[in-house]
Design an enzyme around this catalytic site. Structure first.
Site, PDB file in Angstrom:
ATOM      1  N   LYS A  47      -4.331  -4.227   0.593  1.00  0.00           N
ATOM      2  CA  LYS A  47      -4.877  -4.863   1.500  1.00  0.00           C
ATOM      3  C   LYS A  47      -4.344  -6.557   1.484  1.00  0.00           C
ATOM      4  O   LYS A  47      -4.386  -7.047   0.187  1.00  0.00           O
ATOM      5  CB  LYS A  47      -6.555  -5.000   1.679  1.00  0.00           C
ATOM      6  CG  LYS A  47      -6.855  -5.645   3.279  1.00  0.00           C
ATOM      7  CD  LYS A  47      -6.599  -4.675   4.454  1.00  0.00           C
ATOM      8  CE  LYS A  47      -7.741  -3.904   4.883  1.00  0.00           C
ATOM      9  NZ  LYS A  47      -7.776  -3.092   5.804  1.00  0.00           N
TER      10      LYS A  47
HETATM   11  N1  GLU Z   1      -5.941  -2.262   8.795  1.00  0.00           N
HETATM   12  C1  GLU Z   1      -6.259  -0.934   9.285  1.00  0.00           C
HETATM   13  C2  GLU Z   1      -7.270  -0.137   8.579  1.00  0.00           C
HETATM   14  O1  GLU Z   1      -8.183  -0.864   7.694  1.00  0.00           O
HETATM   15  C3  GLU Z   1      -4.999  -0.235   9.319  1.00  0.00           C
HETATM   16  C4  GLU Z   1      -4.161  -0.017   7.993  1.00  0.00           C
HETATM   17  C5  GLU Z   1      -2.750   0.553   8.269  1.00  0.00           C
HETATM   18  O2  GLU Z   1      -2.488   1.191   9.229  1.00  0.00           O
HETATM   19  O3  GLU Z   1      -1.940   0.611   7.252  1.00  0.00           O
HETATM   20  O4  GLU Z   1      -7.459   0.916   8.235  1.00  0.00           O
END
Ligand code: GLU
Length: 417
Positions: free
Chosen positions: A108
């Site tokens: 992240k």
């Molecule tokens: N931000 C989204 C999550 O927390 C999607 C992450 C992604 O698709 O890589 O799951």
């Protein structure tokens, strides 16, 4: 009880890991390893503001674990983004991909910035410069970002363009959640909310409730909340409350969710369409069958966990419940379906998008919806099996599924060198 300290995503994630590990015969060395990210990158992102001045922002990319495949996870533009938040959210991505059994690890990232204070041109410059700062750490086989709070398909298109320009070839697989015109997948924007709806339907069936007799309150009307609300509304549930930052619309007879614009369609407009407005705190405490917090983290805390009247809570947002609140809800025997299962449709369709990008072949919207449904039902079955077998919470059941897969991958790969 002492008032609860605000808990970071990292603290919550570590506590959950520690708790779930007690149910598993896991090698303690692997648990020790999973408490820490593989690496965290911190970069300075200077941009020229529209008035000609230069402002520097701090950006992060926390890469937690890649034993099962390239790092995967969103990019968040939000004033409260910190290193620890990225690490905690990155850990959740590792578990999320493993629960879904998709071949990615977890990451992240984000920038500590209030994106509402930036013009579109400033956001573009910020994204391009951040991409350049991250260029050596990301890539279609290395680490694949996606949208999260404060970012959207346009942000991902700029990222793809900035990366591709420097690499000298168009590389759509470096990022997911792009607009379909430039290699994005049909159905990606709807996917996290859609998966929340699919899991809510499965949970209601499990507890022998018919959706047509189910009342639901949803906090947040962005890509998760609005899409979950609309699918559940279509399937016959009664959506009695929805909200945005300004407050909540409440209608005990049921809201026609198609007539209220989502955050993407018209930002922060929910209360303008409401006859009766209540606060976000009041929404959380409504006497409904199902409560879906689908906005921010840490909204159900020790302070309001005893006031929750819903029979079931489904986590639409990442980390909406603190550890202390989770304990209270569990003592009160309120089932909580965890984020790493419920909102995993986002990363699942990101995986579909990546497959389409690397094979240069687009899927239809129908195919995406069908395959998402199949993957969600399969993951739900895996988690339900553990829930029934071990007499644990839904969260622990999901962790058991995820951690077993990750631990097996670590064990079989071994430790380098
Ligand atoms: N931000 C989204 C999550 O927390 C999607 C992450 C992604 O698709 O890589 O799951």
């Amino acid at each position: 009880m002492e008032p609860e300290e605000p808990e970071s995503a990292l603290e919550t994630a570590r506590r959950q890991l520690h708790h779930a590990a007690t149910y598993l015969d896991l090698d303690s060395n692997i648990v020790e390893r999973l408490k820490y990210p593989d690496q965290v990158h911190e970069v300075t992102v200077p941009i020229e503001r529209d008035d000609g001045s230069v402002e520097a922002f701090t950006g992060y990319r926390a890469q937690h674990d890649d034993a099962r495949g390239p790092y995967k996870g969103g990019l968040r533009y939000h004033p409260e983004v910190t290193r620890d938040e990225c690490v905690g959210l990155g850990m959740w991505m590792t578990w999320k991909c493993a629960v879904m059994d998709i071949p990615f690890g977890g990451a992240k990232g984000g920038i500590a910035v209030n994106s509402k204070d930036l013009s579109t041109a400033e956001k573009e410059r910020l994204t391009r410069r951040f991409t350049e700062e991250m260029r050596n750490m990301i890539g279609p086989n290395q680490d694949i970002p996606a949208p999260d709070m404060g970012t959207n398909p346009q942000t991902m298109a700029w990222l793809m363009d900035a990366y591709s320009m420097q690499e000298g070839e168009t590389m759509p697989g470096v990022v997911t959640g792009k607009p379909p015109l430039v290699g994005g997948s049909e159905g990606r924007e709807e996917a996290p909310g859609r998966s929340v709806a699919i899991i809510t339907r499965a949970v209601c069936e499990y507890y022998e409730r018919s959706l047509s007799d189910t009342t639901i309150a949803i906090q947040g009307y962005g890509s998760v909340g609005a899409n979950a609300a609309r699918s559940l509304d279509d399937w016959g549930a009664t959506i009695v409350a929805i909200s945005d930052v300004n407050g909540a619309m409440y209608d005990p007879t049921g809201i026609d969710t198609q007539t209220v614009p989502s955050h993407d369609e018209e930002p922060e407009a929910v209360t303008r369409y409401a006859d009766e407005v209540i606060s976000n705190d009041e929404l959380l405490e409504l006497d409904v069958d199902v409560l879906i917090p689908a906005a921010l983290g840490n909204v159900i805390t020790e302070a309001n966990a005893n006031a929750i009247q819903a029979d079931i809570v489904i986590e639409g947002a990442n980390g909406p419940i603190t550890s202390a609140a989770d304990t209270i809800l569990s003592e009160r025997e309120i089932p909580v379906i965890p984020d790493i299962l419920a909102n995993a449709g986002g990363v699942t369709v990101s995986y579909f998008e990546w497959l389409q990008d690397i094979s240069r072949r687009a899927w239809s919207f129908e195919r995406v919806q069908d395959e998402l449904e199949t993957e969600m039902v399969a993951a739900w079955d895996d988690v339900r099996t553990e829930f029934e077998r071990q007499d644990v919470s839904w969260r622990d059941a999901a962790y058991i599924v995820a951690l077993s897969r990750i631990a097996e991958a670590h064990a079989i790969r071994g430790l380098w060198p």
